[in-house]
Design an enzyme around this catalytic site. Structure first.
Site, PDB file in Angstrom:
ATOM      1  N   TYR A 118     -35.078  22.690 -11.773  1.00 17.79           N
ATOM      2  CA  TYR A 118     -34.396  23.420 -10.705  1.00 17.79           C
ATOM      3  C   TYR A 118     -35.365  24.436 -10.091  1.00 17.79           C
ATOM      4  O   TYR A 118     -36.524  24.547 -10.495  1.00 17.79           O
ATOM      5  CB  TYR A 118     -33.146  24.108 -11.254  1.00 17.79           C
ATOM      6  N   CYS A 131     -18.600  12.207 -14.160  1.00 14.19           N
ATOM      7  CA  CYS A 131     -19.109  13.587 -14.124  1.00 14.19           C
ATOM      8  C   CYS A 131     -20.337  13.750 -13.236  1.00 14.19           C
ATOM      9  O   CYS A 131     -20.458  14.724 -12.494  1.00 14.19           O
ATOM     10  CB  CYS A 131     -19.407  14.070 -15.542  1.00 14.19           C
TER      11      CYS A 131
END
Length: 688
Positions: free
Chosen positions: A197, A386
């Site tokens: 990230y 998910c």
């Protein structure tokens, strides 16, 4: 409770914050308290899920990651004061459970932002780019440490963040954390020097090429993460706990290139030598806990392990890291609770992180404590509900918009994060309902009908319940799927559902035109009848159910089923060859990149022949003849040929002659995946 599990149920501390046990719900996008990819607000559905997890004996609960700058509509998280007031009003109810709540705050995604085809159009059309900026500023959302390619798309590269933007984010972390503390939250987690990230991109040399104070040296690459924790401590006080989501090793060979378990490779991200130094450095900067796994979006199968990854895949690296820090360390990633308990007992781990198991069954910890493990509905590591963010050649994230906006649902549990539309409602007029077919769809429909008060009766033509899922769950690495099959069969017994085995229903009208009937007869293989020699092939399900093959096996079809069969053959020491008409393997919606990239990279690493854009022309004894995209013939020697050409619906009665009291579920309605089967079965059962 099993004695071996007891170490998981001992107290521990993060700073001065005492946690009642070692079970940690790790954060998943979609389980957010302030909304996900929508205008920030106190999200009741997210709060209900979080509260149910806390009520069911989790010690530390982390809701879904909350961007301090919202990718949608460009809000800073600290600007909506009302949602913090709503949170403050809810916190006493949460704290009644005895659990602690840390809210995960994220700087965002940078080059890992999951770009879709729609976003490519918005970015590359000058007029649309201007028009879309107020609600989706893609230039800002995807900005990274340095100019770099997006993980998902070549058409939307990341630019370099400015120092002014970095400072804005640092300030936003501090302001948001302070508001959370004032609302009664027990701590925050910074997301993330983890998984590739944005904050991680600053630390990783293969992404960060900056020459200012945020690039180059070790200290500069970790500066962004350090400034954030310092700002939070400044705003909230030194005693306010701050956890860090942290990847021990990047497991990355390069842009869009992961390293598989056991692979010999050169690390381009964070290796263990840097990691032990970084962990100590981040601890000394003020972080109170490290919540750990491995990987980046380029090696996504480490942080989101599919079923092919080994159990406890991150545990050894996390336990090794703990030797170099003095703060608590948590491990996540396909953990076995007993193995985690052993690590806690030996002092090699402080907390055990679980995420997807809570989506499949929010009560699983309670059931574990009460010796009811057979009643736990298992997560099967499929990512269908998910995180079904899929990607294949030439196509960015091919996920339906509804799925992009509503993550953290579950393929095996239709109620998860959907309690507004999926909930058990007692039947006003209980009745007998005949179910033709005892596969997963038929059993799910029967389960829901029984819970509502109806009397479902299953008719299964074979001598066992399970249908095609028996074959689908047969491969050596699919123990979790077999667990799900056992769970369903057990539910039929526990609920006292009437089942007639060895009973084939060829004409459902025998029950009477006014009878309530569900057709759940599944699908049948697509036969390549136009291919000379097709009768020499072994159908995929026949192979999965035990039909023997030779050493060198051609698999016709490189979708998920064919690729998994080839993977199984390789694990057996066979020599699989994949022939696929499309230009990439697993080129289909609904299969998460974490799953498909593992398979593609496994075949590449092990030099398994893959013929893309290739069509089967003829099956011979000892060989197949194919044609490539230019029409050139290819002869491939092989001992056996497995056909994995897909499936077609197989209802026992056509849709156009059904009665008003009859409905179709599962693959006999439309071939899909386990999620489509279970969800439709649930919905049909709720309508009857």
């Amino acid at each position: 409770m099993d004695e071996r599990l007891k170490p998981l149920f001992t107290p521990w501390k993060i700073g001065n914050c005492e946690i009642k046990n070692r079970i940690v719900l790790t954060s998943m996008g979609g389980t957010d308290l302030f909304g996900w990819m929508e205008k920030n607000h106190f999200d009741k559905e997210g709060a209900n899920f979080i509260l149910n997890v806390a009520k069911n004996n989790a010690g530390l609960v982390l809701p879904g990651c909350q961007p301090v700058y919202n990718p949608m509509f460009g809000q800073w998280l600290y600007t909506n004061k009302q949602m913090y007031q709503d949170l403050a009003a809810w916190m006493p109810e949460f704290h009644k459970t005895g659990a602690k709540l840390f809210v995960q705050l994220t700087a965002g995604f940078g080059r890992s932002f999951t770009v879709s085809a729609m976003m490519e159009k918005l970015y590359n059309n000058p007029a649309l780019r201007v028009l879309s900026k107020p609600f989706m500023d893609l230039d800002k959302i995807t900005a990274s440490a340095s100019p770099s390619p997006n993980r998902w798309s070549d058409k939307l590269p990341s630019r370099e963040m400015t120092k002014e933007e970095i400072k804005e984010f640092v300030v936003a972390f501090g302001k948001s954390a302070r508001l959370l503390k004032e609302a009664g939250v027990d701590g925050v987690e910074v997301h993330a020097v983890h998984e590739g990230y944005l904050l991680d991109q600053f630390t990783l040399p293969y992404v960060n090429k900056r020459t200012d104070e945020y690039g180059g040296s070790f200290e500069n690459r970790y500066r962004f993460a350090v400034e954030i924790v310092q700002e939070i401590k400044k705003q909230c006080g030194a005693d306010f706990p701050v956890s860090l989501r942290y990847s021990v090793i990047s497991k990355t060979k390069g842009m869009r290139q992961g390293a598989l378990p056991g692979e010999d490779y050169t690390e381009v991200g964070r290796d263990f030598e840097e990691s032990k130094k970084a962990a100590k450095y981040l601890q000394d900067a003020g972080y109170d806990m490290l919540n750990c796994d491995n990987g980046t979006y380029d090696a996504w199968y480490w942080a989101h392990p599919p079923i092919y990854m080994p159990e406890n895949c991150n545990l050894e690296d996390v336990m090794n890291l703990k030797k170099f820090v003095d703060i608590p360390v948590v491990c996540a990633g396909r953990l076995d609770p007993r193995v985690a308990a052993d690590a806690v007992a030996s002092g090699e781990l402080d907390g055990a992180g679980f995420a997807r198991p809570f989506l499949a069954d929010t009560e699983w910890v309670t059931k574990l404590m009460n010796d009811k493990e057979d009643d736990i509905r298992p997560c099967i590591l499929c990512h269908n509900g998910c995180f079904n963010m899929c990607h294949y050649k030439g196509v960015p994230n091919d996920q339906d918009l509804a799925d992009s906006l509503h993550l953290a649902r579950c393929a095996v549990n239709a109620e998860t994060m959907q309690t507004d539309k999926h909930f058990i409602k007692p039947a006003k007029h209980p009745k007998t309902i005949h179910i033709v077919g005892g596969g997963i769809g038929g059993m799910e429909a029967a389960r829901v009908l029984k819970l509502r008060g109806h009397n479902p009766v299953i008719y299964e033509k074979s001598n066992v319940l399970g249908g095609t899922f028996i074959a689908a769950s047969s491969e050596s690495y699919k123990g979790k799927l077999r667990d799900l099959l056992r769970w369903y069969r057990r539910q039929m017994d526990v609920l006292g559902i009437e089942v007639h085995l060895n009973t084939e229903i060829t004409d459902p009208m025998k029950f009477g035109r006014k009878s309530d009937i569900i057709i759940a007869t599944g699908s049948k293989p697509r036969i390549l009848s136009g291919v000379p020699g097709h009768e020499k092939m072994i159908e995929a399900c026949d192979f999965l159910l035990g039909k023997e093959v030779g050493q060198k096996v051609a698999v016709i079809g490189g979708g998920l089923t064919g690729s998994e069969i080839a993977y199984e053959l390789a694990l057996w020491g066979k020599e699989p060859i994949i022939v696929e008409m499309k230009d990439d393997l697993v080129s289909q919606k609904g299969v998460c990149l974490a799953n498909s990239s593992y398979l593609r990279e496994y075949f590449a690493l092990h030099n398994i022949p893959v013929y893309l854009e290739t069509k089967l022309k003829e099956v011979l004894d000892g060989a197949i003849i194919c044609t490539d995209k230019d029409g050139k013939e290819i002869r491939i020697e092989c001992d056996s040929v497995i056909s994995s050409a897909g499936y077609v619906p197989n209802p026992v009665i056509s849709d156009d002659v059904r009665t008003s009291n009859m409905d179709f579920i599962g693959d006999c309605k439309q071939v899909g995946n386990l999620r489509t089967v279970i969800w439709r079965a649930y919905e049909v059962a709720m309508r009857m």
